[in-house]
Scaffold this motif. Sequence first.
Motif, PDB file in Angstrom:
ATOM      1  N   SER A  39      11.704  -8.099  23.603  1.00 52.04           N
ATOM      2  CA  SER A  39      10.961  -7.049  22.586  1.00 52.04           C
ATOM      3  C   SER A  39      11.021  -8.090  21.241  1.00 52.04           C
ATOM      4  CB  SER A  39      11.802  -5.783  22.397  1.00 52.04           C
ATOM      5  OG  SER A  39      13.032  -6.080  21.872  1.00 52.04           O
ATOM      6  N   GLN A  40      11.706  -9.022  21.290  1.00 50.61           N
ATOM      7  CA  GLN A  40      11.602  -9.878  19.869  1.00 50.61           C
ATOM      8  C   GLN A  40      10.650 -11.180  19.941  1.00 50.61           C
ATOM      9  OE1 GLN A  40      16.194  -9.851  20.046  1.00 50.61           O
ATOM     10  NE2 GLN A  40      15.898  -9.422  17.578  1.00 50.61           N
ATOM     11  N   LEU A  41       9.936 -11.089  21.000  1.00 54.74           N
ATOM     12  CA  LEU A  41       8.984 -12.173  21.155  1.00 54.74           C
ATOM     13  C   LEU A  41       8.066 -12.560  20.111  1.00 54.74           C
ATOM     14  CD1 LEU A  41       7.370 -14.320  23.039  1.00 54.74           C
ATOM     15  CD2 LEU A  41       6.112 -12.513  23.901  1.00 54.74           C
ATOM     16  N   SER A  42       7.807 -11.526  19.272  1.00 52.21           N
ATOM     17  CA  SER A  42       6.940 -11.706  18.170  1.00 52.21           C
ATOM     18  C   SER A  42       7.648 -12.504  17.033  1.00 52.21           C
ATOM     19  CB  SER A  42       6.224 -10.477  17.497  1.00 52.21           C
ATOM     20  OG  SER A  42       5.227 -10.070  18.461  1.00 52.21           O
ATOM     21  N   GLU A  43       8.861 -12.048  16.690  1.00 54.97           N
ATOM     22  CA  GLU A  43       9.872 -12.688  16.055  1.00 54.97           C
ATOM     23  C   GLU A  43       9.710 -14.084  16.141  1.00 54.97           C
ATOM     24  OE1 GLU A  43      14.189 -12.524  14.513  1.00 54.97           O
ATOM     25  OE2 GLU A  43      13.369 -10.866  15.417  1.00 54.97           O
TER      26      GLU A  43
END
Length: 213
Positions: A39-43
């Motif tokens: 869920s933190q891929l964008s970061e």
Amino acid sequence: MGKSVAFLAQTPGSATIESQQSCLNPDDIQVLAGRKTFSQLSELLERKGIGLEAGDRVKVHDLSCLAIATPMLVRAITKLLRSGVSFEICTPRIHIQPGADDKLHAMLDALDSHYRHLHGIKTHPAEMSSPGRKQLLGPEKLPEIRERLSAPGATATDVAQELGVARSTLFNYLERYDVDRRASREKKGVNRRPENSGDDSHVAESDRDETAS
């Protein structure tokens, strides 16, 4: 044609990072998860100066490589699909295309909607909300909720009641918006949920209700 991003993560019993890399294409952008979740891929991509756009593809070797609760995984995938980014699971050769006519996309949307309905979560995208209806809990309330949880003697149940929401709604809100808390929990290994664990595993130990007298 858009770019292809490979999210590489390893869990006990999953394929190794090296094995996952051997299945990639030469032009795949590799993102090593480290202690971050899917869920933190964008970061992680932002650190590389990369942004996902409609027409791009995100791929993982196998779902067993992802250390994330299933509802959170479904939510993360549906978020990608709604932004026009396709999702591929390499080992079973599943490629989910964004769009209402893709049956797998529709199925994931249905599962996410079911979970939100079951737990009373009112954080649907704006286009899914009734006109003029505000989110029950929005990101702007995070400082207030943090302050309430850190008050002496405060419990998750008390704070949820004060906010007028179910306790499970509060847990899922923190999982969605409180990045610092999630990162701290992962660092301490608290995010390794035992099988059949309850909703309290979504929050730090300090937020659990004291049941002992």
